[in-house]
Design an enzyme around this catalytic site. Structure first.
Site, PDB file in Angstrom:
ATOM      1  N   ASP A  27      15.201   0.981  25.614  1.00  0.00           N
ATOM      2  CA  ASP A  27      14.740   1.499  26.898  1.00  0.00           C
ATOM      3  C   ASP A  27      15.027   3.000  27.022  1.00  0.00           C
ATOM      4  O   ASP A  27      15.995   3.503  26.445  1.00  0.00           O
ATOM      5  CB  ASP A  27      15.446   0.723  28.028  1.00  0.00           C
ATOM      6  CG  ASP A  27      14.720   0.845  29.341  1.00  0.00           C
ATOM      7  OD1 ASP A  27      13.626   1.444  29.383  1.00  0.00           O
ATOM      8  OD2 ASP A  27      15.250   0.344  30.350  1.00  0.00           O
ATOM      9  N   ARG A  31      11.850   8.325  30.181  1.00  0.00           N
ATOM     10  CA  ARG A  31      12.762   9.311  30.774  1.00  0.00           C
ATOM     11  C   ARG A  31      13.158  10.390  29.769  1.00  0.00           C
ATOM     12  O   ARG A  31      13.335  11.544  30.113  1.00  0.00           O
ATOM     13  CB  ARG A  31      14.013   8.609  31.335  1.00  0.00           C
ATOM     14  CG  ARG A  31      13.775   8.011  32.715  1.00  0.00           C
ATOM     15  CD  ARG A  31      14.786   6.988  33.079  1.00  0.00           C
ATOM     16  NE  ARG A  31      14.572   5.748  32.326  1.00  0.00           N
ATOM     17  CZ  ARG A  31      15.467   4.771  32.225  1.00  0.00           C
ATOM     18  NH1 ARG A  31      16.650   4.904  32.802  1.00  0.00           N
ATOM     19  NH2 ARG A  31      15.183   3.693  31.556  1.00  0.00           N
ATOM     20  N   TRP A  32      13.256   9.980  28.495  1.00  0.00           N
ATOM     21  CA  TRP A  32      13.547  10.959  27.427  1.00  0.00           C
ATOM     22  C   TRP A  32      12.439  12.017  27.412  1.00  0.00           C
ATOM     23  O   TRP A  32      12.715  13.221  27.327  1.00  0.00           O
ATOM     24  CB  TRP A  32      13.613  10.232  26.088  1.00  0.00           C
ATOM     25  CG  TRP A  32      13.952  11.088  24.908  1.00  0.00           C
ATOM     26  CD1 TRP A  32      15.202  11.295  24.384  1.00  0.00           C
ATOM     27  CD2 TRP A  32      13.038  11.838  24.079  1.00  0.00           C
ATOM     28  NE1 TRP A  32      15.123  12.123  23.286  1.00  0.00           N
ATOM     29  CE2 TRP A  32      13.805  12.470  23.085  1.00  0.00           C
ATOM     30  CE3 TRP A  32      11.657  12.035  24.096  1.00  0.00           C
ATOM     31  CZ2 TRP A  32      13.245  13.289  22.098  1.00  0.00           C
ATOM     32  CZ3 TRP A  32      11.085  12.850  23.124  1.00  0.00           C
ATOM     33  CH2 TRP A  32      11.872  13.469  22.136  1.00  0.00           C
ATOM     34  N   HIS A  44       7.631   7.544  23.392  1.00  0.00           N
ATOM     35  CA  HIS A  44       7.474   6.356  22.539  1.00  0.00           C
ATOM     36  C   HIS A  44       7.433   6.759  21.066  1.00  0.00           C
ATOM     37  O   HIS A  44       7.958   6.058  20.207  1.00  0.00           O
ATOM     38  CB  HIS A  44       6.200   5.594  22.935  1.00  0.00           C
ATOM     39  CG  HIS A  44       6.275   4.992  24.298  1.00  0.00           C
ATOM     40  ND1 HIS A  44       7.392   4.320  24.746  1.00  0.00           N
ATOM     41  CD2 HIS A  44       5.387   4.963  25.334  1.00  0.00           C
ATOM     42  CE1 HIS A  44       7.185   3.890  25.992  1.00  0.00           C
ATOM     43  NE2 HIS A  44       5.985   4.277  26.360  1.00  0.00           N
ATOM     44  N   SER A  72       6.611  -6.050  25.959  1.00  0.00           N
ATOM     45  CA  SER A  72       6.840  -7.306  26.693  1.00  0.00           C
ATOM     46  C   SER A  72       5.538  -7.824  27.309  1.00  0.00           C
ATOM     47  O   SER A  72       4.547  -7.090  27.408  1.00  0.00           O
ATOM     48  CB  SER A  72       7.872  -7.068  27.811  1.00  0.00           C
ATOM     49  OG  SER A  72       7.279  -6.355  28.874  1.00  0.00           O
ATOM     50  N   LEU A 138      17.101  -7.537   5.163  1.00  0.00           N
ATOM     51  CA  LEU A 138      17.094  -7.506   6.631  1.00  0.00           C
ATOM     52  C   LEU A 138      15.799  -8.098   7.198  1.00  0.00           C
ATOM     53  O   LEU A 138      14.710  -7.786   6.714  1.00  0.00           O
ATOM     54  CB  LEU A 138      17.225  -6.043   7.089  1.00  0.00           C
ATOM     55  CG  LEU A 138      17.032  -5.772   8.582  1.00  0.00           C
ATOM     56  CD1 LEU A 138      18.228  -6.281   9.382  1.00  0.00           C
ATOM     57  CD2 LEU A 138      16.834  -4.291   8.856  1.00  0.00           C
ATOM     58  N   ARG A 201      19.991  -4.975  32.968  1.00  0.00           N
ATOM     59  CA  ARG A 201      19.313  -6.266  33.166  1.00  0.00           C
ATOM     60  C   ARG A 201      18.701  -6.736  31.855  1.00  0.00           C
ATOM     61  O   ARG A 201      18.619  -5.979  30.888  1.00  0.00           O
ATOM     62  CB  ARG A 201      18.257  -6.165  34.267  1.00  0.00           C
ATOM     63  CG  ARG A 201      17.330  -4.993  34.131  1.00  0.00           C
ATOM     64  CD  ARG A 201      16.267  -4.938  35.227  1.00  0.00           C
ATOM     65  NE  ARG A 201      15.433  -3.792  34.957  1.00  0.00           N
ATOM     66  CZ  ARG A 201      15.650  -2.571  35.430  1.00  0.00           C
ATOM     67  NH1 ARG A 201      16.646  -2.362  36.267  1.00  0.00           N
ATOM     68  NH2 ARG A 201      14.881  -1.565  35.088  1.00  0.00           N
ATOM     69  N   LEU A 202      18.228  -8.003  31.865  1.00  0.00           N
ATOM     70  CA  LEU A 202      17.694  -8.590  30.632  1.00  0.00           C
ATOM     71  C   LEU A 202      16.168  -8.480  30.512  1.00  0.00           C
ATOM     72  O   LEU A 202      15.630  -8.614  29.411  1.00  0.00           O
ATOM     73  CB  LEU A 202      18.088 -10.067  30.524  1.00  0.00           C
ATOM     74  CG  LEU A 202      19.486 -10.335  29.969  1.00  0.00           C
ATOM     75  CD1 LEU A 202      19.740 -11.835  29.914  1.00  0.00           C
ATOM     76  CD2 LEU A 202      19.661  -9.733  28.586  1.00  0.00           C
ATOM     77  N   SER A 203      15.505  -8.268  31.623  1.00  0.00           N
ATOM     78  CA  SER A 203      14.045  -8.076  31.607  1.00  0.00           C
ATOM     79  C   SER A 203      13.312  -9.123  30.766  1.00  0.00           C
ATOM     80  O   SER A 203      12.478  -8.786  29.927  1.00  0.00           O
ATOM     81  CB  SER A 203      13.700  -6.665  31.107  1.00  0.00           C
ATOM     82  OG  SER A 203      14.291  -5.700  31.920  1.00  0.00           O
ATOM     83  N   GLU A 214      27.273 -11.132  22.918  1.00  0.00           N
ATOM     84  CA  GLU A 214      28.006 -10.036  23.548  1.00  0.00           C
ATOM     85  C   GLU A 214      26.996  -8.987  23.992  1.00  0.00           C
ATOM     86  O   GLU A 214      26.051  -8.684  23.246  1.00  0.00           O
ATOM     87  CB  GLU A 214      28.998  -9.420  22.545  1.00  0.00           C
ATOM     88  CG  GLU A 214      30.116 -10.355  22.153  1.00  0.00           C
ATOM     89  CD  GLU A 214      31.029 -10.705  23.334  1.00  0.00           C
ATOM     90  OE1 GLU A 214      31.277  -9.843  24.188  1.00  0.00           O
ATOM     91  OE2 GLU A 214      31.478 -11.871  23.383  1.00  0.00           O
TER      92      GLU A 214
HETATM   93  C1  FPP Z   1      10.893   1.153  27.089  1.00  0.00           C
HETATM   94  O1  FPP Z   1      11.005   2.489  27.503  1.00  0.00           O
HETATM   95  C2  FPP Z   1      10.196   1.076  25.819  1.00  0.00           C
HETATM   96  C3  FPP Z   1       9.066   0.385  25.570  1.00  0.00           C
HETATM   97  C4  FPP Z   1       8.385  -0.413  26.615  1.00  0.00           C
HETATM   98  C5  FPP Z   1       8.409   0.403  24.256  1.00  0.00           C
HETATM   99  C6  FPP Z   1       9.312   0.415  23.074  1.00  0.00           C
HETATM  100  C7  FPP Z   1       8.554   0.958  21.925  1.00  0.00           C
HETATM  101  C8  FPP Z   1       9.039   1.798  20.977  1.00  0.00           C
HETATM  102  C9  FPP Z   1      10.447   2.179  20.899  1.00  0.00           C
HETATM  103  C10 FPP Z   1       8.178   2.415  19.937  1.00  0.00           C
HETATM  104  C11 FPP Z   1       7.325   1.520  19.110  1.00  0.00           C
HETATM  105  C12 FPP Z   1       8.016   0.455  18.377  1.00  0.00           C
HETATM  106  C13 FPP Z   1       7.924   0.252  17.050  1.00  0.00           C
HETATM  107  C14 FPP Z   1       8.478  -0.994  16.504  1.00  0.00           C
HETATM  108  C15 FPP Z   1       7.343   1.214  16.130  1.00  0.00           C
HETATM  109  P1  FPP Z   1      10.296   2.932  28.850  1.00  0.00           P
HETATM  110  O2  FPP Z   1       8.947   3.431  28.526  1.00  0.00           O
HETATM  111  O3  FPP Z   1      10.320   1.825  29.839  1.00  0.00           O
HETATM  112  O4  FPP Z   1      11.228   4.116  29.304  1.00  0.00           O
HETATM  113  P2  FPP Z   1      11.552   4.517  30.814  1.00  0.00           P
HETATM  114  O5  FPP Z   1      12.244   3.350  31.453  1.00  0.00           O
HETATM  115  O6  FPP Z   1      12.444   5.699  30.662  1.00  0.00           O
HETATM  116  O7  FPP Z   1      10.245   4.848  31.461  1.00  0.00           O
END
Ligand code: FPP
Length: 247
Positions: A27, A31-32, A44, A72, A138, A201-203, A214
């Site tokens: 997550d 914000r990053w 992303h 998700s 892995l 949270r677990l979302s 853990e």
């Molecule tokens: C949550 O951050 C992140 C996601 C919904 C997507 C996760 C995807 C990646 C890390 C990249 C692609 C994955 C692979 C396997 C190559 P957010 O967008 O909800 O962040 P925020 O809460 O700061 O808005």
């Protein structure tokens, strides 16, 4: 099975228990990016780069399963541009990394209903799963179009239909049977669940499987959660006492 690293066998704090299965909620990409005045999809992209870093780090550490919440069942509600950006990123990641992952004996797997992903994404995923299916290193498990409630609902439906056609009896239903009908059927439950970015949270993530795991939460955004941060999480995990309900 827990692998132990002994730096100094006389000191208890120097023994590092490596989790067999780490599950991560990646997550904070948005914000990053926002912090850097960048569009969300750049976050992303940086998150995708970090998937490579953490996959390599887990492999080096001897982790056997790394399950990443990549998309998700609720993420479809995001703007179309973000959803297609994530799907393209997945294709890019698999195409550019497959060779190296395969050479390192990584097995790519998924949980979630990937039949509803865009054709191209599904195709590249199917190929990657097929190419790496006999690898014994892995297990890189991508949770895609995954939601725990959906997974459990489908399991209940499958069990119900077996009851109906007589191939199962009511007395056959137990925890093992339910686990066998989940997407994680042949996987051990996660030992450690990490969520980045400060959300607690677990979302809808692995609700059944995380029953005794853990939890480790950190404020660090996913793109910044590098190898050192992972080692810190594993160190904290190592010092936890897992009792599984016993004393
Ligand atoms: C949550 O951050 C992140 C996601 C919904 C997507 C996760 C995807 C990646 C890390 C990249 C692609 C994955 C692979 C396997 C190559 P957010 O967008 O909800 O962040 P925020 O809460 O700061 O808005």
């Amino acid at each position: 099975m827990i692998k132990s690293f002994f730096k100094d066998k006389t000191k208890e704090e120097d023994v590092l228990n490596v989790p067999e299965h780490i599950a991560i909620i990646m997550d904070g990409n948005g914000r990053w990016a926002k912090k850097r005045n960048m569009p969300r999809n750049m976050g992303h992209k940086a998150g995708g780069e970090n998937v490579k870093t953490i996959t390599k780090a887990c492999d080096k550490l001897g982790v056997k399963y790394l399950t990443l919440y990549a998309f998700s069942t609720e993420n479809w509600k995001r703007p179309e541009e973000e959803v297609s950006g994530l799907m393209d990123l997945l294709v890019f990641f698999l195409k550019s990394e497959l060779k190296e992952l395969h050479e390192n004996h990584v097995r790519i797997r998924t949980i979630g209903d990937i039949s509803h992903l865009p054709k191209k994404t599904k195709q590249v995923l199917d190929d990657s799963i097929e190419v790496t299916k006999n690898n014994t290193g892995l297990n890189l498990v991508l949770a895609l179009n995954y939601g725990s409630r959906n997974e459990i609902t489908l399991a209940v439906k499958a069990i119900g239909s077996k009851l109906k056609d007589g191939s199962l009896d009511l007395d056959d239903i137990n925890e093992d049977l339910i686990a066998e009908h989940l997407d994680t059927a042949d996987m051990p439950d996660p030992d450690l669940m990490i969520r980045t970015s400060g959300e607690l949270r677990l979302s809808n993530y692995m609700l059944w499987q995380l029953a005794y795991s853990e939890f480790y939460f950190t404020d660090v955004y996913w793109p910044d959660f590098g190898e050192e941060a992972l080692m810190e999480a594993v160190k904290v995990y190592s010092n936890r006492q897992r009792r599984f309900g016993a004393v």
